[in-house]
Design an enzyme around this catalytic site. Structure first.
Site, short mmCIF file in Angstrom:
data_model
loop_
_atom_site.label_atom_id
_atom_site.label_comp_id
_atom_site.label_asym_id
_atom_site.label_seq_id
_atom_site.Cartn_x
_atom_site.Cartn_y
_atom_site.Cartn_z
NE ARG A 111 -2.28 -1.12 3.50
CZ ARG A 111 -3.30 -1.23 3.93
NH1 ARG A 111 -4.14 0.14 4.08
NH2 ARG A 111 -4.29 -1.96 4.29
CB THR A 112 3.87 2.79 2.22
OG1 THR A 112 2.57 2.22 3.23
CG2 THR A 112 4.58 3.91 1.72
CG HIS A 154 4.76 5.71 8.69
ND1 HIS A 154 5.02 6.00 7.31
CD2 HIS A 154 4.13 4.13 7.67
CE1 HIS A 154 4.80 5.29 6.68
NE2 HIS A 154 3.98 4.37 6.77
NE ARG A 178 7.50 1.23 4.87
CZ ARG A 178 6.20 0.31 5.01
NH1 ARG A 178 5.55 -0.27 4.93
NH2 ARG A 178 4.99 1.67 5.28
CE LYS A 181 22.42 -9.94 -8.18
NZ LYS A 181 21.96 -9.41 -9.15
#
Lengths: 425, 313
Positions: B58-59, B136, B108, B86
């Site tokens: 969603r974000t 947030h 994020r 990696k």
């Protein structure tokens, strides 16, 4: 070589005196300490305005060799120590392989000989630093270990620690304890408190240290062993140690410069250079550490020099390794924060940096008297300089003090009669 | 008012005026979303990269649509598909993204502070889309937009944040934003999920829902991470739901017109009962709409070049 140290202020930690005296050094020994020494054939070093201390000992550093030579080697680490004003160091055994056997101790001593600097190895208390089976302590002692510790891997099993303490006693070896209940510290990365709440970082409560300090003191009391508590960081630990000393428990303790100078508020920028274990605590903890130093509860100041590669430290805060590269900033940090401010006198400073760590580890020659080995640390209290990380000799550039202007820098380090470092031309 | 910031990393250092500006700017953005052609050329030629170290649908989608509605080009790097997996360090990824000439990076990360490091390392603008348990800001702004739209303002409003406060970046950012705007914030949850000294942020702490939810205007229900139970932070999901799950019964003590928010995704029937989630007090879907509008507002405020980038009517 023959040196005449002229007009310095000689600090005597036993007589508790600071006296303007000349010091003559020849063939590795101090041969005269008097008001006016004449020695026409000696090289004269003018130390007017400087303090001459018995050689400082860093009783807790990580030289990383063998195994992690990209972080530090015995050569770079000891050169950094000399530049930092130390005439001898004791290195922790969390190398790879760990110093849990005489072969690793021998290797460290060989490398130290090549570097021509006194390095006193601390052997691991248990095999593989697993906290399960005691290492071959007798063999470690024979090879030259001066203390036992699993350092960052605290021995959680009380029975194992009890037996290590009893066994170590037979060799008059101190057991150095990194006090951390690893269940309570968990995956914490900084002090638990308002700062960790604000930053959303996992906290390590003061209790994680104090629970272990309390247990270790009880075991030291029970066994009669010499317990040395590494890097004390909380007010509660200071109080526990103070009470134990009153009861006659054979305990000594050290504190690091960074725990004396920084609080957990320093984490605010998420700079992993302030990520250390134990974590930076609060202002009231610092006040208690000052008090502990003043009243003798805390015997020594040790760097816990923990060099890391830049790319390892240039990471997300919770992912970066713990540790500060401290050898080259310890003296001016403590001078600026504690000596200059009058919290510690130069005599007390000499006790915390030279005499007491020497006593704890059984190292010779930590006084300035004729006949003793010439280990000397010279500090210029007037010298004011910024910390420059890029000028560190240590391979570890991980210092939160870069750019900080400090006074009281070491200007000369003499170990076993040899000048290992000098700012004098 | 001019908006002069390089990055949006948290609400801690935003002024009430800046927060108001963001919320005001989101209003016309929400209108754009109702148009037939939901695209304006305002940020044409500008690039936005989403850099996600945590899975999120969603974000990420919300940010991408926000950028696209404003005409920007978007790209994405995520843990699953990029070199991050990696073992490339954040430092090196920052160099890579910088080399791609990204104008704005939306990050994020599960590590608190990762956006702050990134912002120091790149010249691109950085928006924090959630960092560990730290902050947030866009979630808090969309929560605040929703609250303001429904309640008209913040002054004197009683807002309860319910659940796992310790591990919640949503809680922290809501506390900063709401207290700055004059709301009375309280946190409600078990002591084991309450961070130490949280009251020093100017909030009231309640362990008991009957007191904590008393007469509140807004309840922001947090998602409970089920793995916290394994760490011994609460005895069982059942007990958590009994003591803190928002159901019709607990809603009784709040104001009759109480607003129920949830940042999503919802653990249905655990932190909130289905009848409350789907009931008249909940505004969970509107929060999602407002999220796009608020993110458009932020992108616009950060990336537009003043008058040249007016929003076409």
């Amino acid at each position: 070589m023959k040196y005449l140290l002229k007009d310095g202020m000689v600090v005597d930690p036993i007589a508790k005196a600071v006296t303007k005296l000349d010091v003559l050094v020849e063939e590795g020994k101090i041969t005269a300490v008097e008001h006016q020494v004449e020695a026409p054939d000696a090289e004269v070093l003018d130390l007017e305005g400087c303090y001459i201390f018995p050689g400082f000992v860093d009783m807790h550093c990580h030289l990383r060799e063998p195994g992690e030579e990209l972080k530090e080697t015995i050569l770079t680490g000891t050169m950094a120590a000399a530049k930092g004003g130390f005439t001898a160091v004791a290195c922790m055994g969390n190398t790879n392989p760990p110093a849990d056997n005489s072969a690793v101790i021998n290797l460290i001593r060989d490398k130290a000989k090549e570097a021509s600097f006194p390095v006193y190895p601390i052997g691991c208390a248990t095999k593989g630093r697993n906290g399960e089976e005691s290492s071959e302590i007798g063999d470690l002692v024979k090879a030259g270990a001066v203390a036992l510790s699993d350092d960052g891997a605290p021995i959680m099993n009380s029975e194992v620690l009890r037996r290590v303490m009893e066994y170590a006693q037979m060799f008059n070896l101190p057991v150095i304890s990194h006090c951390e209940d690893i269940d309570l510290s968990g995956t914490g990365v900084m002090n638990e408190g308002l700062s960790s709440t604000l930053l959303g970082l996992e906290g390590i409560p003061a209790a994680a240290e104090e629970v272990h300090v309390a247990r270790d003191l009880i075991l030291a009391e029970m066994t009669g062993a010499h317990l040395h508590i590494a890097h004390v960081s909380t007010a509660g630990s200071v109080e526990l140690i103070r009470n134990a000393k009153k009861r006659g428990v054979h305990v000594t303790a050290e504190v690091t410069p960074h725990h004396l100078c920084l609080t957990d508020e320093a984490v605010k920028q998420f700079d992993s250079n302030v990520k250390v274990n134990p974590p930076l605590r609060t202002r009231s903890d610092i006040e208690a550490l000052y008090e502990g130093l003043k009243d003798g509860t805390i015997d020594a100041i040790a760097t816990d020099h923990a060099p890391h590669r830049s790319d390892e430290k240039e990471m997300e805060f919770n992912l970066a390794p713990f540790g500060i590269s401290g050898l080259e900033t310890a003296i001016p940090l403590v001078w600026e924060h504690l000596v200059e401010t009058g919290i510690l006198s130069p005599v007390e400073f000499a006790q915390k940096m030279a005499f007491n760590p020497g006593q704890i580890l059984g190292l010779p020659d930590r006084v300035i008297k004729a006949g003793y080995g010439a280990n000397l640390t010279v500090i210029d209290p007037r010298l004011k300089l910024p910390v420059k990380v890029e000028e560190f000799i240590s391979l570890g550039k991980n210092s939160p003090f870069d750019g900080l202007v400090l006074c009281g820098w070491p200007v000369m380090t003499i170990s076993k009669g040899e000048i290992k470092f000098s700012r004098h031309q | 008012m001019n908006f002069k910031r390089k990055d949006i990393l948290g609400l801690e250092d935003l002024s009430p005026e800046e927060i108001t500006l963001i919320l005001d700017t989101a209003e016309p953005m929400k209108e754009i979303m109702t148009r037939d052609i939901k695209k304006v050329p305002t940020l044409r030629g500008r690039s936005v990269i989403t850099l996600f170290y945590e899975p999120s649908t969603r974000t990420r989608t919300s940010f991408e649509l926000a950028a696209k509605y404003l005409g920007a080009d978007t790209g994405s790097i995520s843990v699953a598909t990029s070199s991050v997996k990696k073992g490339e360090s954040l430092r090196d990824t920052a160099r890579t993204v910088e080399a791609m000439a990204a104008d704005t990076i939306i990050i994020r990360h599960s590590s608190a502070g990762a956006p702050h490091l990134l912002a120091r390392w790149v010249s691109a603008r950085v928006i924090n889309a959630g960092d560990g348990a730290h902050a947030h800001p866009t979630q808090a702004l969309l929560d605040m937009y929703t609250i303001r739209e429904k309640k008209g303002g913040f002054q004197g409003l009683k807002v309860a944040i319910l659940g796992d406060i310790s591990h919640s970046r949503v809680a922290r950012s809501n506390i900063w934003g709401l207290t700055k705007m004059g709301a009375q914030v309280r946190v409600v949850g078990p002591k084991t999920l309450m961070p130490p000294e949280i009251e020093k942020l100017g909030v009231e702490v309640y362990y008991n829902w009957e007191e904590g939810l008393q007469d509140v205007d807004v309840i922001n229900v947090l998602r409970i991470q089920l793995e916290r139970q394994k760490k011994g932070l609460f005895p069982s999901i059942r007990e958590y739901t009994n003591l803190y799950g928002l159901d019709r019964n607990k809603l009784q003590v709040a104001k009759p017109d109480v607003l129920v928010l949830h940042p999503g995704p919802v653990n249905r029937g655990i932190e909130i009962s289905p009848e409350v989630q789907d009931g008249p007090h909940a505004v969970i879907n509107e929060q999602v709409t407002n999220g796009v509008a608020v993110r458009m507002a932020l992108l616009y405020l950060l990336m537009s070049r003043g008058e040249k980038d007016e929003i076409p009517a």
